[in-house]
Scaffold this active site. Structure first.
Site, PDB file in Angstrom:
ATOM      1  N   SER A 186      -4.575  -0.325  14.172  1.00 54.88           N
ATOM      2  CA  SER A 186      -5.271   0.939  14.383  1.00 54.88           C
ATOM      3  C   SER A 186      -5.780   1.007  15.817  1.00 54.88           C
ATOM      4  CB  SER A 186      -6.455   1.070  13.420  1.00 54.88           C
ATOM      5  OG  SER A 186      -7.267   2.189  13.744  1.00 54.88           O
ATOM      6  N   TYR A 222     -13.939  -2.508  10.010  1.00 58.75           N
ATOM      7  CA  TYR A 222     -12.584  -1.983  10.163  1.00 58.75           C
ATOM      8  C   TYR A 222     -12.008  -2.331  11.539  1.00 58.75           C
ATOM      9  CZ  TYR A 222      -8.700   1.344   9.846  1.00 58.75           C
ATOM     10  OH  TYR A 222      -7.450   1.926   9.814  1.00 58.75           O
ATOM     11  N   ASN A 268      -2.613  -7.751  -5.620  1.00 55.70           N
ATOM     12  CA  ASN A 268      -3.791  -7.689  -4.769  1.00 55.70           C
ATOM     13  C   ASN A 268      -3.483  -8.584  -3.572  1.00 55.70           C
ATOM     14  OD1 ASN A 268      -6.261  -8.132  -3.483  1.00 55.70           O
ATOM     15  ND2 ASN A 268      -7.423  -8.081  -5.386  1.00 55.70           N
ATOM     16  N   VAL A 269      -3.344  -7.982  -2.392  1.00 50.93           N
ATOM     17  CA  VAL A 269      -2.881  -8.748  -1.228  1.00 50.93           C
ATOM     18  C   VAL A 269      -3.899  -9.769  -0.741  1.00 50.93           C
ATOM     19  CG1 VAL A 269      -1.303  -6.947  -0.438  1.00 50.93           C
ATOM     20  CG2 VAL A 269      -3.678  -6.978   0.407  1.00 50.93           C
ATOM     21  N   GLY A 317       0.812  -1.215   0.000  1.00 50.63           N
ATOM     22  CA  GLY A 317       0.000   0.000   0.000  1.00 50.63           C
ATOM     23  C   GLY A 317       0.841   1.258   0.000  1.00 50.63           C
ATOM     24  N   ALA A 318       1.890   1.267  -0.820  1.00 48.06           N
ATOM     25  CA  ALA A 318       2.877   2.353  -0.741  1.00 48.06           C
ATOM     26  C   ALA A 318       2.986   3.201  -1.995  1.00 48.06           C
ATOM     27  CB  ALA A 318       4.255   1.769  -0.403  1.00 48.06           C
ATOM     28  N   ALA A 333     -12.891  -4.756  13.552  1.00 49.27           N
ATOM     29  CA  ALA A 333     -12.659  -6.201  13.628  1.00 49.27           C
ATOM     30  C   ALA A 333     -11.396  -6.592  12.865  1.00 49.27           C
ATOM     31  CB  ALA A 333     -13.868  -6.953  13.066  1.00 49.27           C
ATOM     32  N   ARG A 346       1.003  10.596  -1.200  1.00 47.06           N
ATOM     33  CA  ARG A 346       0.525  11.239   0.025  1.00 47.06           C
ATOM     34  C   ARG A 346       0.060  10.234   1.073  1.00 47.06           C
ATOM     35  NH1 ARG A 346      -1.487  13.517  -4.285  1.00 47.06           N
ATOM     36  NH2 ARG A 346      -3.481  12.457  -4.022  1.00 47.06           N
ATOM     37  N   ASN A 369       1.041  -2.601   5.317  1.00 46.32           N
ATOM     38  CA  ASN A 369       0.358  -1.325   5.479  1.00 46.32           C
ATOM     39  C   ASN A 369      -0.953  -1.234   4.689  1.00 46.32           C
ATOM     40  OD1 ASN A 369       0.214   1.783   5.862  1.00 46.32           O
ATOM     41  ND2 ASN A 369       0.311   1.517   3.637  1.00 46.32           N
TER      42      ASN A 369
END
Length: 255
Positions: free
Chosen positions: A146, A159, A67-68, A14-15, A161, A19, A94
């Site tokens: 998170s 999210y 696609n992870v 996800g890099a 969970a 931004r 990430n």
């Protein structure tokens, strides 16, 4: 003077976004001399991100599309890393998504989508990457969880969970990989300024920066989260595994 990550290879999912949090993490590692593997969905953005990182920091950078949530994609990424670098030292999971809705209104598809990317994606990429990480003399995995995974947030059944699952996966991997010297930890950001949180309604963003919610009275920055990741990757964290670090301005005090 040698930089602390000189000779290391780091994969950050996800890099691609310039931004995004993943890009801030990749830049921080590259600044310390680490070679970077940028993983994301958009091939064009990945290639651009890798080129910019290489040019700015003078390190090798490889962009790979994946696609992870698909095991074959994760395996292909690790094959690409092996072909290019022959090893992998750091993995930063990430990649993440939001699809908020009230519990009684949330569809099964909304729940599954977030769980698949945020939790299953961590499982699959870690499983694939372990083939190289377990051969490293200084293997490190940092998972981005998170504060929502600790507290639960209204409208975020999926999210919260998924991020709680990331913490559990972190603990399991830490126990299973410890015999090979691979350290596994998680970072739990609170409200941070990113492209993803910028999509939240203005009244929600205002509420999230209320002193009653965040004692430090401001959202965090991407660099502040990246600094926590850098710590877990560094030798300063050589006796820390299976834990999480809140980086939330005090929002989770008492957790």
């Amino acid at each position: 003077m040698s930089k602390q990550f000189q000779g290391k290879v780091a994969l950050v999912t996800g890099a691609a976004s310039p931004r995004g949090l993943g890009r801030a993490i990749a830049n921080t590692i590259a600044k310390e001399g680490g070679d970077i593997v940028v993983v994301d969905l958009n091939q064009e953005h990945i290639v651009q991100a890798a080129a910019e990182i290489s040019k700015e920091f003078g390190v090798q950078a490889l962009g790979l599309s994946a696609n992870v949530t698909k095991p074959e994609d994760c395996d292909a990424v690790i094959s690409g890393v092996k072909d290019k670098f022959g090893k992998l030292d750091f993995l930063v999971n990430n990649a993440g998504v939001l699809k908020d809705n009230l519990f009684i209104r949330m569809s099964e598809q909304e729940f599954d989508f977030v769980m698949d990317v945020n939790a299953k994606g961590v499982f699959l990429m870690t499983k694939s990457a372990s083939k190289l990480l377990l051969k490293s003399s200084s293997g490190r995995i940092v998972n981005i969880s998170s504060l929502s995974g600790l507290t639960g947030q209204p409208g975020q059944a999926n999210y919260s969970a998924s991020k709680a699952a990331v913490i559990a996966l972190t603990k399991v991997a830490a126990r299973e990989f410890s015999g090979r010297g691979v350290l596994v930890n998680a970072v739990c950001p609170g409200y941070v300024q990113t492209d993803m949180t910028a999509s939240l309604p203005e009244d929600v963003q205002k509420k999230l920066t209320d002193p009653m919610f965040i004692p430090l009275k401001r959202p965090g920055t991407q660099q502040e989260i990246a600094n926590a990741v850098e710590f877990f990757l560094s030798d300063k964290a050589s006796y820390i595994t299976g834990t999480y670090l809140r980086v939330d301005g005090g929002a989770g005090i008492g957790m």
